[in-house]
Design a protein around this motif. Structure first.
Motif, PDB file in Angstrom:
ATOM      1  N   LEU A 159      31.498  38.981  50.050  1.00 62.42           N
ATOM      2  CA  LEU A 159      31.676  39.173  51.488  1.00 62.42           C
ATOM      3  C   LEU A 159      31.756  40.661  51.789  1.00 62.42           C
ATOM      4  O   LEU A 159      32.039  41.480  50.904  1.00 62.42           O
ATOM      5  CB  LEU A 159      32.971  38.477  51.965  1.00 62.42           C
ATOM      6  N   THR A 160      31.508  41.035  53.034  1.00 63.49           N
ATOM      7  CA  THR A 160      31.514  42.457  53.412  1.00 63.49           C
ATOM      8  C   THR A 160      32.797  42.886  54.104  1.00 63.49           C
ATOM      9  O   THR A 160      33.029  44.057  54.296  1.00 63.49           O
ATOM     10  CB  THR A 160      30.330  42.764  54.350  1.00 63.49           C
ATOM     11  N   ARG A 161      33.620  41.959  54.512  1.00 60.39           N
ATOM     12  CA  ARG A 161      34.789  42.296  55.311  1.00 60.39           C
ATOM     13  C   ARG A 161      35.839  43.060  54.514  1.00 60.39           C
ATOM     14  O   ARG A 161      35.975  42.883  53.302  1.00 60.39           O
ATOM     15  CB  ARG A 161      35.416  41.024  55.893  1.00 60.39           C
ATOM     16  N   HIS A 162      36.579  43.904  55.222  1.00 57.31           N
ATOM     17  CA  HIS A 162      37.687  44.651  54.632  1.00 57.31           C
ATOM     18  C   HIS A 162      38.690  43.685  54.020  1.00 57.31           C
ATOM     19  O   HIS A 162      39.252  43.942  52.945  1.00 57.31           O
ATOM     20  CB  HIS A 162      38.352  45.500  55.726  1.00 57.31           C
ATOM     21  N   LYS A 163      38.893  42.561  54.698  1.00 56.62           N
ATOM     22  CA  LYS A 163      39.840  41.554  54.209  1.00 56.62           C
ATOM     23  C   LYS A 163      39.398  40.998  52.859  1.00 56.62           C
ATOM     24  O   LYS A 163      40.228  40.624  52.021  1.00 56.62           O
ATOM     25  CB  LYS A 163      39.963  40.425  55.232  1.00 56.62           C
ATOM     26  N   ALA A 164      38.090  40.936  52.620  1.00 60.46           N
ATOM     27  CA  ALA A 164      37.579  40.418  51.352  1.00 60.46           C
ATOM     28  C   ALA A 164      37.967  41.322  50.196  1.00 60.46           C
ATOM     29  O   ALA A 164      38.312  40.852  49.102  1.00 60.46           O
ATOM     30  CB  ALA A 164      36.058  40.268  51.426  1.00 60.46           C
ATOM     31  N   VAL A 165      37.916  42.643  50.424  1.00 60.13           N
ATOM     32  CA  VAL A 165      38.318  43.592  49.380  1.00 60.13           C
ATOM     33  C   VAL A 165      39.802  43.442  49.083  1.00 60.13           C
ATOM     34  O   VAL A 165      40.218  43.398  47.921  1.00 60.13           O
ATOM     35  CB  VAL A 165      37.998  45.041  49.806  1.00 60.13           C
ATOM     36  N   LEU A 166      40.619  43.336  50.124  1.00 63.60           N
ATOM     37  CA  LEU A 166      42.062  43.193  49.923  1.00 63.60           C
ATOM     38  C   LEU A 166      42.387  41.899  49.186  1.00 63.60           C
ATOM     39  O   LEU A 166      43.280  41.868  48.331  1.00 63.60           O
ATOM     40  CB  LEU A 166      42.778  43.231  51.269  1.00 63.60           C
ATOM     41  N   SER A 167      41.671  40.844  49.512  1.00 59.82           N
ATOM     42  CA  SER A 167      41.884  39.570  48.821  1.00 59.82           C
ATOM     43  C   SER A 167      41.561  39.698  47.341  1.00 59.82           C
ATOM     44  O   SER A 167      42.292  39.190  46.472  1.00 59.82           O
ATOM     45  CB  SER A 167      41.016  38.484  49.459  1.00 59.82           C
ATOM     46  N   PHE A 168      40.481  40.401  47.031  1.00 59.48           N
ATOM     47  CA  PHE A 168      40.094  40.626  45.640  1.00 59.48           C
ATOM     48  C   PHE A 168      41.156  41.452  44.910  1.00 59.48           C
ATOM     49  O   PHE A 168      41.517  41.149  43.763  1.00 59.48           O
ATOM     50  CB  PHE A 168      38.738  41.331  45.603  1.00 59.48           C
ATOM     51  N   LEU A 169      41.686  42.473  45.562  1.00 57.36           N
ATOM     52  CA  LEU A 169      42.705  43.322  44.941  1.00 57.36           C
ATOM     53  C   LEU A 169      43.987  42.549  44.680  1.00 57.36           C
ATOM     54  O   LEU A 169      44.627  42.707  43.630  1.00 57.36           O
ATOM     55  CB  LEU A 169      42.996  44.535  45.829  1.00 57.36           C
ATOM     56  N   HIS A 170      44.389  41.719  45.629  1.00 55.06           N
ATOM     57  CA  HIS A 170      45.581  40.888  45.413  1.00 55.06           C
ATOM     58  C   HIS A 170      45.351  39.911  44.256  1.00 55.06           C
ATOM     59  O   HIS A 170      46.284  39.604  43.504  1.00 55.06           O
ATOM     60  CB  HIS A 170      45.936  40.129  46.695  1.00 55.06           C
ATOM     61  N   GLY A 171      44.111  39.439  44.110  1.00 53.05           N
ATOM     62  CA  GLY A 171      43.788  38.574  42.984  1.00 53.05           C
ATOM     63  C   GLY A 171      43.958  39.295  41.655  1.00 53.05           C
ATOM     64  O   GLY A 171      44.437  38.707  40.665  1.00 53.05           O
ATOM     65  N   LEU A 172      43.580  40.563  41.610  1.00 52.29           N
ATOM     66  CA  LEU A 172      43.771  41.360  40.399  1.00 52.29           C
ATOM     67  C   LEU A 172      45.247  41.464  40.039  1.00 52.29           C
ATOM     68  O   LEU A 172      45.630  41.317  38.868  1.00 52.29           O
ATOM     69  CB  LEU A 172      43.193  42.765  40.602  1.00 52.29           C
ATOM     70  N   VAL A 173      46.082  41.719  41.052  1.00 52.88           N
ATOM     71  CA  VAL A 173      47.526  41.868  40.811  1.00 52.88           C
ATOM     72  C   VAL A 173      48.123  40.561  40.289  1.00 52.88           C
ATOM     73  O   VAL A 173      48.874  40.552  39.307  1.00 52.88           O
ATOM     74  CB  VAL A 173      48.251  42.313  42.099  1.00 52.88           C
ATOM     75  N   GLU A 174      47.784  39.451  40.926  1.00 54.13           N
ATOM     76  CA  GLU A 174      48.341  38.160  40.526  1.00 54.13           C
ATOM     77  C   GLU A 174      47.871  37.745  39.135  1.00 54.13           C
ATOM     78  O   GLU A 174      48.661  37.271  38.313  1.00 54.13           O
ATOM     79  CB  GLU A 174      47.963  37.087  41.552  1.00 54.13           C
ATOM     80  N   MET A 175      46.585  37.917  38.845  1.00 49.94           N
ATOM     81  CA  MET A 175      46.062  37.526  37.545  1.00 49.94           C
ATOM     82  C   MET A 175      46.592  38.433  36.437  1.00 49.94           C
ATOM     83  O   MET A 175      46.797  37.991  35.300  1.00 49.94           O
ATOM     84  CB  MET A 175      44.530  37.559  37.575  1.00 49.94           C
TER      85      MET A 175
END
Length: 320
Positions: A159-175
């Motif tokens: 996805l291109t949205r700013h929210k998509a990047v933040l979601s991916f980053l939060h996924g990195l933290v949780e994993m």
């Protein structure tokens, strides 16, 4: 040789202890996208319209050339000025714009939770993934990914949205929180399964970036990566720790316990035979990784967990 940095000062500036991961560390790279150059190196093959000029010619927005009219050409594309000037019918040809999604495969499994100098390899993976994601957003690329450890995985559609990047980053933290504490499992199977999933998820024309130490690279995962590179541009960042290349120098022999997240063993530092055998073993493993990824037609870029990304990417600007 890279200048040494104040490790304690660097970690404080980056909201890090080198071992754990938090969102502040990853937001830092939002302002560092100049370190990463993501321009395409292969012909864009995606079918969706986007911001990259493809080598194929069609009804895009970018004018390419005027050529003699051929039966079947759209009469709406006739170039009347050239036709009037030359006396023969010419038609306009445009270069189609193609989209190139960027897909990141981030390895946060147990064997990545290791580091001896600046940070864990897993933390460096997250930092690099964050830098790539912010750089892709700045270019207008769609960013997606697959984050995995030895027990689980998270998938993110491009996805291109700013929210998509933040979601991916939060996924990195949780994993990352789970990766160093999960129960034992087959590491090779986890990496192979992740490659198989990316093979199904990455559309033709995508840029697929793999972040791992590739210690679990085997023939099956090699087949998946080779299939990916047939239709996508494949870039492999090999994340290693300085300890994995050479044992530290000590004034007198001493025994230390080391682990790769799966197996544990004792090494005696300060013995020449041990140092030579250790270097030969790891040199052989690195040679296998390099040769195998080359056979997969992947561009291999080494990254150390013992240095900051700024130190390593400042001159190279990402990959070339």
């Amino acid at each position: 040789m890279q200048d040494k940095i104040d490790v304690a000062g660097w970690l404080t500036q980056h909201f890090s202890d080198g071992v754990s991961l938090n969102i502040k560390q990853l937001l830092y790279y939002k302002a560092k996208t100049g370190l990463m150059r993501l321009s395409p190196r292969k012909t864009i093959q995606a079918k969706l319209a986007g911001s990259y000029l493809a080598k194929t010619k069609g009804r895009g927005m970018e004018f390419d050339e005027a050529r003699h009219y051929q039966p079947g050409d759209d009469i709406r594309a006739i170039d009347w000025r050239v036709t009037a000037r030359t006396g023969s019918t010419h038609t306009k040809v445009y270069r189609e714009e193609k989209e190139r999604p960027i897909f990141i495969l981030a390895d946060l499994s147990e064997n990545m939770h290791f580091g001896t100098q600046l940070m864990y390899k897993s933390v460096q993976v997250a930092h690099l993934a964050s830098l790539i994601a912010w750089a892709a957003r700045d270019r207008g690329d769609r960013i997606g990914g697959l984050i995995f450890n030895q027990n689980d995985h998270l998938e993110f559609k491009p996805l291109t949205r700013h929210k998509a990047v933040l979601s991916f980053l939060h996924g990195l933290v949780e994993m990352h929180k789970q990766g160093g504490n999960g129960k034992k499992s087959s590491q090779g199977l986890a990496f192979t399964d992740a490659c198989a999933r990316v093979r199904r998820l990455a559309h033709p024309g995508s840029l697929v970036i793999v972040l791992s130490d590739f210690h679990q690279l085997n023939e099956v995962s090699k087949q998946h990566l080779s299939r990916i590179s047939r239709h996508c541009e494949l870039v492999a960042y090999s994340i290693t720790d300085p300890f994995e290349h050479q044992l530290p120098q000590v004034s007198m022999p001493q025994a230390v316990d080391v682990t790769d997240g799966v197996q544990q063993q004792t090494l005696v530092l300060g013995l020449k035979d041990t140092e030579e055998q250790y270097q030969q073993t790891h040199a052989k493993q690195n040679e296998y990784i390099t040769k195998t990824l080359a056979q997969c037609k992947a561009q291999l870029i080494p990254i150390s967990a013992g240095q900051s990304l700024e130190q390593q990417l400042e001159t190279n600007r990402g990959y070339r």
